[in-house]
Design an enzyme around this catalytic site. Structure first.
Site, PDB file in Angstrom:
ATOM      1  N   LYS A   1       0.847  -1.202   0.000  1.00  0.00           N
ATOM      2  CA  LYS A   1       0.000   0.000   0.000  1.00  0.00           C
ATOM      3  C   LYS A   1       0.879   1.248   0.000  1.00  0.00           C
ATOM      4  O   LYS A   1       1.924   1.286   0.649  1.00  0.00           O
ATOM      5  CB  LYS A   1      -0.900   0.018   1.227  1.00  0.00           C
TER       6      LYS A   1
ATOM      7  N   HIS B   1      -4.699  10.309 -16.554  1.00  0.00           N
ATOM      8  CA  HIS B   1      -3.918   9.092 -16.272  1.00  0.00           C
ATOM      9  C   HIS B   1      -4.853   8.015 -15.748  1.00  0.00           C
ATOM     10  O   HIS B   1      -5.990   8.297 -15.359  1.00  0.00           O
ATOM     11  CB  HIS B   1      -2.843   9.374 -15.212  1.00  0.00           C
TER      12      HIS B   1
ATOM     13  N   ASP C   1      -4.536   4.807 -12.774  1.00  0.00           N
ATOM     14  CA  ASP C   1      -3.630   4.397 -11.690  1.00  0.00           C
ATOM     15  C   ASP C   1      -3.026   3.034 -12.031  1.00  0.00           C
ATOM     16  O   ASP C   1      -3.652   2.228 -12.711  1.00  0.00           O
ATOM     17  CB  ASP C   1      -4.390   4.329 -10.364  1.00  0.00           C
TER      18      ASP C   1
ATOM     19  N   HIS D   1      -8.620   9.428 -15.509  1.00  0.00           N
ATOM     20  CA  HIS D   1      -9.210  10.500 -14.716  1.00  0.00           C
ATOM     21  C   HIS D   1      -8.226  11.663 -14.650  1.00  0.00           C
ATOM     22  O   HIS D   1      -7.043  11.507 -14.994  1.00  0.00           O
ATOM     23  CB  HIS D   1      -9.604  10.002 -13.316  1.00  0.00           C
TER      24      HIS D   1
END
Ligand SMILES: COc1cc(/C=C/C(=O)SCCNC(=O)CCNC(=O)[C@H](O)C(C)(C)COP(=O)(O)OP(=O)(O)OC[C@H]2O[C@@H](n3cnc4c(N)ncnc43)[C@H](O)[C@@H]2OP(=O)(O)O)ccc1O
Ligand SMILES: O=C(O)CCC(=O)C(=O)O
Ligand SMILES: [Fe+2]
Length: 362
Positions: free
Chosen positions: A210, A232, A234, A292
């Site tokens: 994480k 981009h 993720d 996004h």
């Protein structure tokens, strides 16, 4: 009248990047117009008339307290397939934890440039802590109007000794409090692929690491000329994003109006979830990692706090065997996850281009 330090604009890289003032330093100085280094080409700027698909379109809002588990799970899997994004309400992460991590983000950014610069890549006491601005400044034609520390979770010990004191406890608490919802989402999304047994290996592949970023978008003198974050997707398995009440996150519509951008309205206490490239690859394209971007804002500072849930750097990612059992052809090749992430971090934001790295061309 506030004292405005005079800097030569040609030295912006030195001031913003190397000295650690960030774009916040420029905003705090009271600059009245955007330095040329931040001006994006017309086609990447945000045009509210043509870009916003209208207020009637919205990514799904899913209530996790829904008594009907089956209905809730169906909504989540459908959203992951059709939108790649959804908002979760009643997810179980206490509101106080969310408010505290936003306050801690402001606290980090109130540190002096000298204090923050201790966490620049060159100076940071740990490779797990990195303070930066824009995305990959050395590869970008135009810079982004955003600063952030990025905190990689390795262990409680590393966190407690290395993460910046100004935000450490709150960022860790947010990460730990989100653990249940993340685990639950992973289980539901796997069930949607007909995978009912998540053994240790699979769990590690889906949520082995994480990273939390504390994004700060200062008020901008010419928001219409620049971007907070460029287009981009993720590279995570999934991302859990907390945004404040300012707004500015836009998601690419996957339906007929693929050219349109849909605003993600802030909802108090909600978490925005999006599918990342790793899960698009693992699910052989069934779940979508959607483009996004974030606008700059002329009136307010904004903060957002994503938790990127990822495979481990040494994991090989490729479509899961279960996806192939019915005879489906793999759309992606086997890729070492750290190679994938390094490829992402080598170039400026470029929409969905990263996934081409893993695509099998027909
Ligand atoms: C939207 O704007 C963003 C987004 C982001 C992050 C988005 C994500 O989706 S983060 C999920 C990333 N995944 C992981 O962190 C998974 C686990 N980690 C790894 O696989 C590895 O730690 C590694 C990230 C690949 C780093 O590998 P390592 O072998 O330690 O190599 P390095 O030399 O440290 O880094 C390689 C290369 O990547 C650049 N880089 C690494 N981490 C970051 C970071 N957090 N932010 C920016 N750039 C990073 C690094 O500079 C290296 O490039 P060089 O040119 O220096 O060689 C983040 C920021 C946004 O604005
Ligand atoms: O600030 C936001 O709303 C989104 C940020 C984002 O997309 C990211 O950090 O990857
Ligand atoms: Fe993102």
């Amino acid at each position: 009248m506030p004292k405005i330090p005079i800097i030569y604009l040609e030295n912006i890289n030195e001031y913003v990047l190397n000295q650690g003032h960030g774009v916040k330093g420029l905003a705090d100085m009271g600059i009245k117009s955007l330095p040329r280094q931040y001006i994006h080409p017309q086609e990447e700027r945000f045009n509210t008339i043509s870009d916003d698909g209208g207020e009637d379109r919205s990514i799904p809002i899913i209530d996790m307290s829904n008594d009907d588990d089956h209905a809730m799970e169906t909504l989540i899997c459908n959203a992951a397939e059709k939108w790649g994004f959804f908002q979760l309400i009643n997810h179980g992460v206490p509101l106080k934890v969310l408010e505290d991590v936003k306050a801690a983000t402001y606290r980090f950014f109130e540190l002096s440039a000298q204090e923050k610069s201790m966490y620049l890549k060159e100076n940071s006491p740990s490779s797990c802590v990195r303070y930066g601005t824009s995305f990959v400044p050395e590869a970008e034609m135009a810079l982004e109007w955003k600063d952030y520390p990025s905190l990689f979770f390795v262990s409680d010990e590393e966190t407690l000794s290395r993460w910046p004191l100004a935000c450490r406890a709150e960022a860790l608490e947010y990460m730990k409090s989100s653990e249940n919802v993340i685990r639950n989402l992973v289980k539901i999304l796997m069930k949607g692929l007909n995978i009912h047994d998540i053994d240790e290996k699979k769990e590690s592949l889906l949520m082995g690491t994480k990273r939390i970023n504390l994004n700060y978008y200062p008020k901008c003198p010419n928001p219409e000329l620049t971007v907070g974050v460029g287009r981009h997707s993720d590279v995570s398995t999934l991302t859990v994003l907390l945004q404040d009440d300012v707004g500015g996150l836009y998601v690419r519509g996957l339906d007929a109006g693929a050219e349109s951008w849909i605003h993600v309205p802030p909802i108090k206490g909600a978490l925005v979830i999006n599918i990342g490239d790793a899960l698009q690859i693992l699910s052989n394209g069934k779940y979508k990692s959607v483009e996004h971007r974030v606008t700059a804002n002329g009136r307010n500072n904004r903060v957002s706090i994503p938790i990127f849930v990822n495979p481990r750097p040494n994991d090989i990612i490729a479509p899961l065997q279960e996806m192939m059992d019915g005879g489906e052809k793999p759309k992606y090749r086997e890729v070492l996850y750290s190679d994938y992430v390094k490829y992402f971090f080598k170039k400026a934001h470029d929409g969905k281009a990263t996934i081409e790295f893993a695509k099998i061309s027909n």
